[in-house]
Each structure stands twice: as structure tokens, then as C-alpha cells.
Motif scaffolding. Structure first.
Motif, short mmCIF file in Angstrom:
data_model
loop_
_atom_site.label_atom_id
_atom_site.label_comp_id
_atom_site.label_asym_id
_atom_site.label_seq_id
_atom_site.Cartn_x
_atom_site.Cartn_y
_atom_site.Cartn_z
N GLU A 322 1.01 -1.00 0.29
CA GLU A 322 -0.10 0.08 -0.13
C GLU A 322 0.94 1.27 -0.05
O GLU A 322 1.85 1.16 0.71
N GLU A 333 -7.98 3.55 4.73
CA GLU A 333 -8.33 2.86 3.35
C GLU A 333 -7.21 1.87 3.24
O GLU A 333 -7.47 0.54 3.01
N GLN A 334 -5.85 2.35 3.39
CA GLN A 334 -4.92 1.08 3.31
C GLN A 334 -4.73 0.23 4.50
O GLN A 334 -4.71 -0.94 4.18
N ASN A 336 -7.31 -0.74 6.26
CA ASN A 336 -8.33 -1.88 6.20
C ASN A 336 -8.26 -2.76 5.14
O ASN A 336 -8.56 -3.99 5.41
N ARG A 337 -7.47 -2.49 4.17
CA ARG A 337 -7.20 -3.47 3.02
C ARG A 337 -6.17 -4.63 3.69
O ARG A 337 -6.34 -5.74 3.40
#
Length: 494
Positions: A322, A333-334, A336-337
Motif C-alpha cells: 500500500e 483505506e490502506q 483496512n485492506r
């Protein structure tokens, strides 16, 4: 050291004979000029002496007792002109003050006066000051001023972000080492003086600072810059002008190879990373990992590349990589991925502010504590800033406050006594860097940049970082260490 070889050097220089060392990185050997390190009394001319700067260390005494808290002022003595007390400092409890004088040509006679609580303590005239020297002057109240000694003043440029916590730590490390070197007999008749320039934490600021120090201040050595993004652009300026650049903290791979005047004290990531990955992978057994990298920052990209190479070589699968940019504040966002992938570990390649935020936000978003974060170069102040989120984090680094390396515990105690805090990694590397530089100047027997470069290439020295030397590219060689956060403290990873 200088005084013990003075007669030999004067003979060699008078006869036009020069010397050079056999540093591995020297491409064109260059002899040194007659310079500051072999000069005699103040009245004699000195080649390359900086006539625009002088330092006066004064001692104010009254009836043999030191006078603390007095303002000491100096004015140039010029016939027919009123005194203009343009330079001043305040005495400490020992009655001492350090007055720095600058101008077009500072050599000449000066008037001095001392004031305390608005009252005149005393005034003195005909105080001789010489550009390019640090002089000690006694100012007895009711008596005549007396010069008690002088030493050659060697200007050293320093480029760092002055108004940041990291910059202050680096500055502290340099200044503590400067006090120790100038207070010793290591450089014989010479004293070192810093000329600080603010990089403003920008590439443009670092480049401007390098150009000023080289072309206006004519320094033979620049300490800095602090981060690799700045160093990538500033180092070529030093190399082109044949001025030594010594960065105590930048560590992206390949930067020292820019030229033979470039040196670094922080371990390059391609030295720091491989063994650390091997050690932690053997201990933790991670097989599937995720990575986060600042794609804008030179150091972060370099460390990410070194990490990916080392992980692949150790058979570790990289599930995700990420990216973000310097200055970003939200990483949800990064993270959570990454959380959804359930990796065995998360590697972070970032600068200080961003990696602290990633640690904090990662734990807040629910990445469990049994998934460790691994970070290059995390310091204790970052651990404190991250709080509980730093617990269990692992860092690949260069220095530990509890290490038994030569002089380390004395350094930690002296730093704490002077600044009221425990030093961090950047302070320790900067402290070591200045002692390495001082050793090189002493060994070079010169202030010529080429001679200092040659001596730097041959350095082998015990430091707070351990047994230290430079490789053929000018990168540091010493043992890296791996630390883990336990109970809010950095401890050796075992």
C-alpha cells in the motif's frame, strides 16, 4: 596533535612539499595548501584563514571572583567614530561568555564593556581580535584586559531543520560533541565553530544552505542534510565544489556513491535491512506480510526496495503493498485492506510523523496486537508519541541507549544532564558523526577539504555506535541492531 608536528609541517610547506593519504575513494590525489593547522602567532598571515569571523571567550572577574549574569559587549575601535557595541553575550556562573564577531574583516582592536542590572561594571580598550581565531580574554573589573590564549577557528557548516524536534536532537548531538572536542587537546591549536543554516525541511532550503556555506562562508565541511530526499539534491553540490558532506542521519541506498567527498554515518538501508529481516523472520516465523510505503520520500522508497528484496530472498510472500505520500494524515483505506488480508506482519517505510500515525490508526482500526508492525529507524520519541499503539513494534536501527558501546553511557548521562532528556537515535548518530569528523581533521593535519576527505576514508574509530569505519562508497560500517517495544521502552529483540 598539530603542535607536535608543527616544525615538520612548516619545513615541508616552505619547501613546497605536499602529502596525501591513500583513501580508497580518492580519484585524483591532491596536496594540501599551507593552511590554518600550521599557522603561528596571530600576527602572521594564514592562508585560507576566514577573516570574517572570530570568537572571543571572555572571563569577567571582580576581586578575583567570577561575575555571572553580566552583559559583555564589544565594539570595533575606529578613530573618530563613536563606539557601536554590536556584539554581546551574557556571562555564566563562572563569569564566562562566548562572543561571536562577524563582519567584512574582523581583525583589529576592540573596546569592551560589562553591564549588570543597568550598571556599568567596567570598560576596556585596545583588545586585539583576529579573524579566523578563537581568543580567550580576561576582563578584570578595574584592571586591564589581557589575552590569555588563542586557537585557530575552523568553520564547519551545519544544515538541518532548525525548528523541528528532529532537527533539535541533531543539533544537540553536534553541540555536545563540539564542547568535548574543543575542550580537549585533540586538535591542538585549532577550535571548531558551527555555522548553522536552516534547511526548512525542504529540498530547496537544503540546496540554498549548501550553496551559501560553500560559496559565501567557504567551509571545508558540511554536516547534513538530515533526510535522503534533501541529500539527493544537495550532495552533488558539495561534490562538484569539492567540499566534504557528512550526513549523520540520511540512509537511502546509493547516495554516498554520488562522489568521493560524500560520507554518511547512518547505516544505509541496504546494509541495515537484510540481516534484520533474516533475524526477525527466524524468530517470528512470518511467511505472509503486507507493506506500506511513502512513494514520495527517497528514504522510504529505498527502504521499501531493500525490504522487498530481503523478504523475497527469505521466502516471504508479500500480500499487499500500500502506498501514500509524505504529509498524508489518514491511512484508513490502506490499513483496512491490510487488515482484511490477515498478514503475519506489516512493514512500514515512512518518515517519523507518518509512521507514528500508521501505528496509531492501525491499532484503532482493529489490526490485532499479534500482527507486529516492523519499522526502520523508529526512535524513543516516536514510541512515546504512538503510546500503547507502539507496543510490540519492532525496529531495525543503529543505536540503543542501553548499549555498552564505547562511551555510550557517558554520552547518555551527559546529554541528559545538559538537555534534560534522553538522547534519541538521531542525536547519537550526530554526536558520533562530529567525533568522527574531528578525528579525521586531526589525522589529516589540515583543514583542506581534500585532506579531510582522505582521512575520513581511512577512519577506524570506537564510537557510541560501535566500532566504526566507512566502506569504499563512503557509507558507514558498524553493527546494526533490532529493538522491540516492551512496556513502552525499546529493548533488544531476542
Amino acid at each position: 596533535m598539530f603542535s607536535s608536528i608543527r616544525s615538520v609541517l612548516m619545513f615541508l610547506l616552505a619547501g613546497g612539499v605536499t602529502w596525501s593519504c591513500s583513501g580508497e575513494r580518492v580519484t585524483t590525489p591532491q596536496g594540501t595548501e599551507a593552511d590554518l593547522s600550521v599557522r603561528g602567532p596571530l600576527s602572521k598571515p594564514a592562508v585560507r584563514r576566514d577573516l570574517t569571523k572570530a570568537v572571543v571567550v571572555v572571563t569577567v572577574r571582580q576581586d578575583a571572583s567570577p561575575v555571572g549574569g553580566a552583559t559583555v559587549e564589544f565594539s570595533r575601535s575606529v578613530s573618530g567614530r563613536a563606539a557601536d557595541y554590536a556584539w554581546s553575550a551574557t556571562t555564566d556562573e563562572h563569569g564566562e561568555a562566548r562572543v561571536e564577531i562577524d563582519g567584512d574583516d574582523v581583525s583589529g582592536y576592540y573596546q569592551a564593556r560589562a553591564m549588570q542590572d543597568g550598571n556599568m561594571l567596567g570598560s576596556w580598550s585596545s583588545v586585539p581580535i583576529n579573524g579566523g581565531y578563537a581568543s580567550r580574554v580576561d576582563l578584570p573589573v578595574g584592571g586591564k584586559a589581557r589575552v590569555t590564549g588563542s586557537s585557530i577557528l575552523i568553520p564547519i557548516g551545519v544544515v538541518l531543520p532548525l525548528n523541528t524536534p528532529g532537527g533539535q536532537a541533531i543539533k544537540n548531538g553536534f553541540e555536545l560533541a563540539l564542547e568535548e572536542v574543543n575542550g580537549s587537546s585533540q586538535l591542538g591549536e585549532a577550535s571548531l565553530k558551527f555555522i548553522f543554516e536552516d534547511s526548512r525541511s525542504t529540498v530547496e532550503g537544503a540546496v540554498e544552505a549548501f550553496n551559501k556555506l560553500i560559496h559565501q562562508d567557504r567551509v571545508p565541511v558540511i554536516l547534513g542534510p538530515t533526510i535522503s530526499t534533501e541529500a539527493k539534491e544537495a550532495f552533488p553540490i558539495a561534490q562538484q565544489n569539492q567540499v566534504v558532506a557528512l550526513s549523520s542521519t540520511s540512509s537511502a541506498a546509493g547516495l554516498s556513491a554520488i562522489g568521493d567527498f560524500i560520507f554518511r554515518v547512518g547505516l544505509s538501508v541496504n546494509v541495515l535491512v537484510p540481516g534484520s529481516v533474516r533475524q526477525t523472520q527466524e524468530k517470528l516465523g512470518y511467511q505472509r506480510v503486507a507493506m506500506m510505503v511513502d512513494q514520495k520520500d527517497v528514504f522510504s522508497r529505498s527502504s521499501d526496495e531493500a525490504l522487498r528484496r530481503a523478504l523475497v530472498e527469505n521466502g516471504v510472500e508479500i500480500l499487499a503493498r500500500e502506498t501514500f505520500e509524505t504529509g498524508d494524515t489518514t491511512f484508513a483505506e490502506q490499513l483496512n485492506r491490510i487488515k482484511a488480508l490477515r498478514p503475519d506482519a506489516v512493514f512500514i517505510s515512512a518518515l517519523s510523523r507518518e509512521r507514528v500515525e500508521i501505528l496509531v490508526q492501525g491499532r484503532q482500526l482493529g489490526i490485532p496486537s499479534d500482527i507486529p508492525f516492523l519499522v526502520i529507524g523508529m526512535a524513543m520519541d516516536e514510541v512515546q508519541a504512538a503510546g500503547d499503539a507502539a507496543e510490540g513494534a519492532i525496529t531495525f536501527t543503529t543505536w540503543n541507549s542501553t548499549a555498552s558501546t564505547p562511551g555510550n553511557q557517558a554520552f547518555v548521562e551527559n546529554y541528559r544532564a545538559k538537555y534534560g532528556i534522553v538522547p534519541n537515535r538521531w542525536a547519537a548518530q550526530s554526536y558520533a558523526a562530529f567525533h568522527i569528523l574531528a578525528e579525521a581533521i586531526a589525522n589529516a593535519r589540515s583543514t583542506d577539504a581534500s585532506a579531510i576527505r582522505d582521512a575520513m576514508a581511512d577512519i577506524v574509530l570506537d564510537t557510541v555506535l560501535g566500532r566504526f569505519s566507512f566502506d569504499a562508497n563512503g557509507d558507514a560500517v558498524y553493527d546494526p541492531i533490532v529493538l522491540v517495544v516492551r512496556g513502552g521502552k525499546l529493548e533488544v529483540f531476542e
